[in-house]
Scaffold this motif. Structure first.
Motif, PDB file in Angstrom:
ATOM      1  N   UNK A   1       5.054  10.982   4.453  1.00 29.83           N
ATOM      2  CA  UNK A   1       4.705  10.730   5.882  1.00 29.83           C
ATOM      3  C   UNK A   1       3.596  10.780   6.355  1.00 29.83           C
ATOM      4  N   UNK A   2       2.554  10.110   5.270  1.00 32.03           N
ATOM      5  CA  UNK A   2       1.251   9.617   5.691  1.00 32.03           C
ATOM      6  C   UNK A   2       1.301   8.001   6.101  1.00 32.03           C
ATOM      7  N   UNK A   3       0.604   7.738   6.666  1.00 35.98           N
ATOM      8  CA  UNK A   3       0.333   6.302   7.042  1.00 35.98           C
ATOM      9  C   UNK A   3      -0.360   5.726   6.023  1.00 35.98           C
ATOM     10  N   UNK A   4       0.190   4.577   5.375  1.00 31.34           N
ATOM     11  CA  UNK A   4      -0.440   3.708   4.225  1.00 31.34           C
ATOM     12  C   UNK A   4      -1.570   2.937   4.972  1.00 31.34           C
ATOM     13  N   UNK A   5      -2.681   2.769   4.155  1.00 34.76           N
ATOM     14  CA  UNK A   5      -3.730   1.951   4.843  1.00 34.76           C
ATOM     15  C   UNK A   5      -3.359   0.683   3.930  1.00 34.76           C
ATOM     16  N   UNK A   6      -3.662  -0.635   4.568  1.00 37.49           N
ATOM     17  CA  UNK A   6      -3.581  -1.715   4.001  1.00 37.49           C
ATOM     18  C   UNK A   6      -4.726  -2.145   3.251  1.00 37.49           C
ATOM     19  N   UNK A   7      -4.555  -2.520   2.050  1.00 42.14           N
ATOM     20  CA  UNK A   7      -5.640  -2.917   0.968  1.00 42.14           C
ATOM     21  C   UNK A   7      -6.551  -4.228   1.811  1.00 42.14           C
ATOM     22  N   UNK A   8      -7.654  -4.076   1.735  1.00 42.44           N
ATOM     23  CA  UNK A   8      -8.656  -4.923   2.013  1.00 42.44           C
ATOM     24  C   UNK A   8      -8.879  -5.992   0.959  1.00 42.44           C
ATOM     25  N   UNK A   9      -9.470  -7.198   1.222  1.00 42.91           N
ATOM     26  CA  UNK A   9      -9.864  -8.136   0.255  1.00 42.91           C
ATOM     27  C   UNK A   9      -8.561  -8.659  -0.402  1.00 42.91           C
ATOM     28  N   UNK A  10      -9.211  -9.558  -1.584  1.00 45.20           N
ATOM     29  CA  UNK A  10      -7.577 -10.208  -2.270  1.00 45.20           C
ATOM     30  C   UNK A  10      -6.637  -9.681  -2.443  1.00 45.20           C
ATOM     31  N   UNK A  11      -5.671 -10.106  -2.524  1.00 44.16           N
ATOM     32  CA  UNK A  11      -4.160  -9.487  -2.906  1.00 44.16           C
ATOM     33  C   UNK A  11      -4.220  -9.277  -4.642  1.00 44.16           C
ATOM     34  N   UNK A  12      -4.017  -8.050  -5.089  1.00 43.69           N
ATOM     35  CA  UNK A  12      -4.062  -7.818  -6.445  1.00 43.69           C
ATOM     36  C   UNK A  12      -3.028  -8.470  -7.218  1.00 43.69           C
ATOM     37  N   UNK A  13      -1.886  -8.535  -6.659  1.00 42.95           N
ATOM     38  CA  UNK A  13      -0.775  -9.136  -7.175  1.00 42.95           C
ATOM     39  C   UNK A  13      -0.844 -10.660  -7.286  1.00 42.95           C
ATOM     40  N   UNK A  14      -1.584 -11.277  -6.259  1.00 44.02           N
ATOM     41  CA  UNK A  14      -1.704 -12.577  -6.202  1.00 44.02           C
ATOM     42  C   UNK A  14      -2.766 -13.119  -7.386  1.00 44.02           C
ATOM     43  N   UNK A  15      -3.869 -12.036  -7.546  1.00 46.80           N
ATOM     44  CA  UNK A  15      -4.848 -12.391  -8.509  1.00 46.80           C
ATOM     45  C   UNK A  15      -4.271 -12.042  -9.958  1.00 46.80           C
ATOM     46  N   UNK A  16      -3.553 -11.419 -10.117  1.00 42.64           N
ATOM     47  CA  UNK A  16      -2.979 -11.074 -11.384  1.00 42.64           C
ATOM     48  C   UNK A  16      -1.911 -12.286 -11.822  1.00 42.64           C
ATOM     49  N   UNK A  17      -1.163 -12.672 -11.050  1.00 46.80           N
ATOM     50  CA  UNK A  17      -0.287 -13.944 -11.221  1.00 46.80           C
ATOM     51  C   UNK A  17      -1.115 -15.074 -11.478  1.00 46.80           C
ATOM     52  N   UNK A  18      -2.231 -15.417 -10.845  1.00 41.44           N
ATOM     53  CA  UNK A  18      -3.002 -16.555 -10.939  1.00 41.44           C
ATOM     54  C   UNK A  18      -3.776 -16.292 -12.507  1.00 41.44           C
ATOM     55  N   UNK A  19      -4.167 -15.228 -12.829  1.00 39.89           N
ATOM     56  CA  UNK A  19      -4.967 -14.935 -13.909  1.00 39.89           C
ATOM     57  C   UNK A  19      -3.815 -15.364 -15.012  1.00 39.89           C
ATOM     58  N   UNK A  20      -2.628 -14.732 -14.973  1.00 40.88           N
ATOM     59  CA  UNK A  20      -1.586 -14.943 -16.005  1.00 40.88           C
ATOM     60  C   UNK A  20      -1.147 -16.229 -16.045  1.00 40.88           C
TER      61      UNK A  20
END
Length: 103
Positions: free
Chosen positions: A5-24
């Protein structure tokens, strides 16, 4: 909201999933280039045996080592060039700001 029930904070900075895909993708491309280049250079065309011969294995080891060493050197040169370009852009913006403040 998350499960508790807690509000999730949006991550700031580059998207980690995009970074991982690009690195792969980058590592896959590097592997494919090394494989193609070193196999073409080192593997015998006759394929009499299912395994690589000793000479082919040592050639492949040297080829991969040289390829990775060259990629590392290229990365260092590109990083220095990017840092120099960023410094030039910063200087240019500072000069523009100073010139804009004089008017």
């Amino acid at each position: 909201m998350d499960l508790f029930g807690k509000k999730q904070e949006q991550p700031t900075g580059p998207d980690p999933l995009f970074a991982a895909k690009t690195e792969m993708e980058m590592y896959t491309d590097l592997f494919n280039k090394i494989s193609k280049s070193c196999f073409t250079k080192c593997a015998s065309r006759r394929h009499r045996e299912p395994d690589l011969a000793l000479g082919e294995m040592s050639c492949s080891d040297r080829c991969v080592g040289k390829y990775l060493e060259a990629q590392e050197k290229i990365g260092i040169v590109l990083q220095k060039a990017n840092e120099e370009q960023a410094a030039q852009q910063k200087n240019m913006m500072e000069m523009q700001a100073a010139m804009g403040g004089q008017r």
